[in-house]
Design a protein around this motif. Sequence first.
Motif, short mmCIF file in Angstrom:
data_model
loop_
_atom_site.label_atom_id
_atom_site.label_comp_id
_atom_site.label_asym_id
_atom_site.label_seq_id
_atom_site.Cartn_x
_atom_site.Cartn_y
_atom_site.Cartn_z
N GLU A 13 -3.99 2.93 16.14
CA GLU A 13 -4.26 3.25 14.75
C GLU A 13 -5.48 4.18 14.67
N PRO A 14 -5.65 4.88 13.56
CA PRO A 14 -6.81 5.79 13.44
C PRO A 14 -8.13 5.05 13.59
N PRO A 15 -9.13 5.67 14.23
CA PRO A 15 -10.45 5.03 14.34
C PRO A 15 -11.00 4.65 12.96
N GLY A 16 -11.59 3.47 12.90
CA GLY A 16 -12.17 2.99 11.65
C GLY A 16 -11.21 2.19 10.80
N SER A 17 -9.92 2.24 11.13
CA SER A 17 -8.95 1.45 10.36
C SER A 17 -8.91 0.03 10.87
N ASP A 18 -8.30 -0.86 10.06
CA ASP A 18 -8.27 -2.28 10.42
C ASP A 18 -7.56 -2.53 11.74
N GLY A 19 -6.52 -1.80 12.06
CA GLY A 19 -5.74 -2.07 13.26
C GLY A 19 -6.19 -1.32 14.49
N TYR A 20 -7.33 -0.63 14.42
CA TYR A 20 -7.79 0.17 15.56
C TYR A 20 -8.13 -0.74 16.74
N LEU A 21 -7.55 -0.43 17.91
CA LEU A 21 -7.77 -1.21 19.13
C LEU A 21 -8.88 -0.56 19.94
N ARG A 22 -10.05 -1.20 19.95
CA ARG A 22 -11.23 -0.58 20.54
C ARG A 22 -11.12 -0.41 22.05
N ASN A 23 -10.33 -1.25 22.71
CA ASN A 23 -10.26 -1.21 24.17
C ASN A 23 -9.13 -0.34 24.71
N LEU A 24 -8.34 0.25 23.81
CA LEU A 24 -7.17 0.98 24.29
C LEU A 24 -7.57 2.24 25.07
N ASP A 25 -8.59 2.94 24.62
CA ASP A 25 -9.04 4.13 25.35
C ASP A 25 -9.57 3.76 26.72
N ARG A 26 -10.25 2.62 26.81
CA ARG A 26 -10.75 2.17 28.12
C ARG A 26 -9.59 1.86 29.05
N THR A 140 4.54 -10.70 25.50
CA THR A 140 3.52 -11.65 25.05
C THR A 140 4.12 -12.65 24.07
N LEU A 141 3.62 -13.89 24.15
CA LEU A 141 4.14 -14.97 23.32
C LEU A 141 3.55 -14.99 21.91
N GLN A 142 2.33 -14.47 21.79
CA GLN A 142 1.62 -14.52 20.51
C GLN A 142 0.78 -13.25 20.36
N ALA A 143 0.00 -13.21 19.30
CA ALA A 143 -0.98 -12.14 19.16
C ALA A 143 -2.08 -12.36 20.19
N VAL A 144 -2.42 -11.31 20.94
CA VAL A 144 -3.34 -11.46 22.07
C VAL A 144 -4.63 -10.67 21.83
N ASP A 145 -5.67 -11.11 22.50
CA ASP A 145 -6.97 -10.46 22.39
C ASP A 145 -6.93 -9.08 23.03
N ASP A 146 -7.48 -8.10 22.36
CA ASP A 146 -7.45 -6.71 22.79
C ASP A 146 -8.12 -6.51 24.15
N GLN A 147 -9.29 -7.08 24.33
CA GLN A 147 -10.01 -6.91 25.59
C GLN A 147 -9.31 -7.60 26.74
N VAL A 148 -8.79 -8.81 26.49
CA VAL A 148 -8.06 -9.53 27.54
C VAL A 148 -6.81 -8.75 27.95
N ALA A 149 -6.12 -8.18 26.97
CA ALA A 149 -4.93 -7.38 27.27
C ALA A 149 -5.27 -6.21 28.18
N THR A 150 -6.38 -5.57 27.90
CA THR A 150 -6.83 -4.45 28.74
C THR A 150 -7.19 -4.92 30.14
N ASP A 151 -7.96 -5.98 30.24
CA ASP A 151 -8.40 -6.47 31.55
C ASP A 151 -7.21 -6.90 32.41
N LEU A 152 -6.25 -7.60 31.81
CA LEU A 152 -5.08 -8.05 32.56
C LEU A 152 -4.27 -6.86 33.06
N SER A 153 -4.10 -5.87 32.22
CA SER A 153 -3.36 -4.67 32.61
C SER A 153 -4.00 -3.99 33.81
N LEU A 154 -5.33 -3.88 33.78
CA LEU A 154 -6.03 -3.22 34.89
C LEU A 154 -5.91 -4.01 36.18
N LEU A 155 -6.04 -5.33 36.10
CA LEU A 155 -5.91 -6.16 37.29
C LEU A 155 -4.52 -6.03 37.91
#
Length: 497
Positions: A13-26, A140-155
């Motif tokens: 989503e656009p930066p600053g919007s409610d749905g913006y995922l802060r860890n996606l760029d990382r 995913t079974l439920q709504a998941v934490d953005d940072q955890v999703a990123t960390d798991l993907s990288l691992l």
Amino acid sequence: MPKPVIVLAFANEPPGSDGYLRNLDRELTALKQLLHRAEDAGLCELEILSRATLDDIFDVFQRPKFRNRIAVFHFSGHAGSQEIFVTNPEGGKTSEVHSAGLVPFLGSEHSLHLVFINGCLSIQQAKELSRCGVPAVIGTLQAVDDQVATDLSLLFYESLADGLPLEEAWREATLQMIAGKGSHKVERYYRGLDLTTEETLPFPWELLYREGSESVKEWSLPAAADNLLFGLPPVPSHYALPEAPYRFLSRYEKDDAQVFFGRSRYIRELYQRIISRQSAPLLLLFGQSGVGKSSLLSAGVFPRLESHYDLIYLRRSPESGLDGALLKALELETMPTDASSLLVRWLELEAATDKKGRIIIIDQAEEAFTRPSKNKPDEWTNFWVQVKNIFDQPNQRPKGKLILSYRKEYDSEIDKMAADFRIEREKIFLEKLNEKDIIEVVSGLTSNENLRRRYRLQIEKGLPQEIAGNLIMDKDSAIAPVLQIILTKLWERQVSE
């Protein structure tokens, strides 16, 4: 051989919007670095859709360059039970891509081995993709934490890029995540969780396998790229090139490791099972007589393990029997009376060295049937009792493994005995050399500059294929010994000339 293609698709989503995922760029930046290393190593090609639109996703699969080559499709962004949200080409908020169209489209891509939808509530789409034919799907079974999703993907992709098979890469990633965050603090994995619930919730990501496609568990980038020795330790430099590169009817020994070809797939499989803490403590290696079991162990696997493991290779003899071989491997002269003594001894030997574990190999185990010990009428029973005492408690096992090697006609009996004693085990059937293996053996001495300079072997164009074709035609022949006879004769003729 075309390399597998990995497609990474991202939408935010656009930066600053409610749905913006802060860890996606990382996630995008880190995955790009990880998989570019795999790409540079020749394991894959990487295609990144950093602001993926609906057209981008469909177009990448339809490009002639990637047709029937995309093995992994990864999406990171917002998702739901029946949709993913992709970049809107007209700007603003993301737009929906409905599973009613996307799922059958991806299911028809027969080159796909894995689809990873790293967005919230995607398990229903994962199940539909599995039913439509995709061998492995992560959702995913439920709504998941953005940072955890990123960390798991990288691992996960780090392990995949290191050459691990798919299932092992996923298991290591999830276990490392749980080790770091704990299994009892479920709120660390989920987003928007109602913490008043008393329900015990599972790990929110799930890997599904399509029924009948379980072999995808062993899929790996090195295998897909035909670079099976990638990531394995090289043969140590102290193994000099032997004077004669072929063995006639003798087996290959450790000193022949530099000229041992044609068994890369099994070298990798054995190596990974030996070093994995998740694999069974007992490995059963079997194949027909003359297929090359001893050569595989001595020249293919041992040189790559010796720097990090204590390797004890023994052949079963009528005088000492199987339990005698086990005693010798553990540096004992007599069988202890205490049931736990062999386990304790194995653990002591491992603790006394900085090596990662003690690997015990007992070769020609079938001779307990063909050449039984007169003074050991219960040889097999006594042996299995000792093995069970060693491996019975999973949390107290040695770090090393026990490998039994034997002819295939005795497999059903040996496997049944191990089953009767409830010993956890894994089996590796060493097949005859196939056409590709034979070509590798014939061409092996020209595969690098060091070998070409040492042996100065000239191979006529088409000769490897001709030899392979002739050997494969005779389905009943013992291919490995016949091939060694042919190559030895050709080598001797060249030397004499």
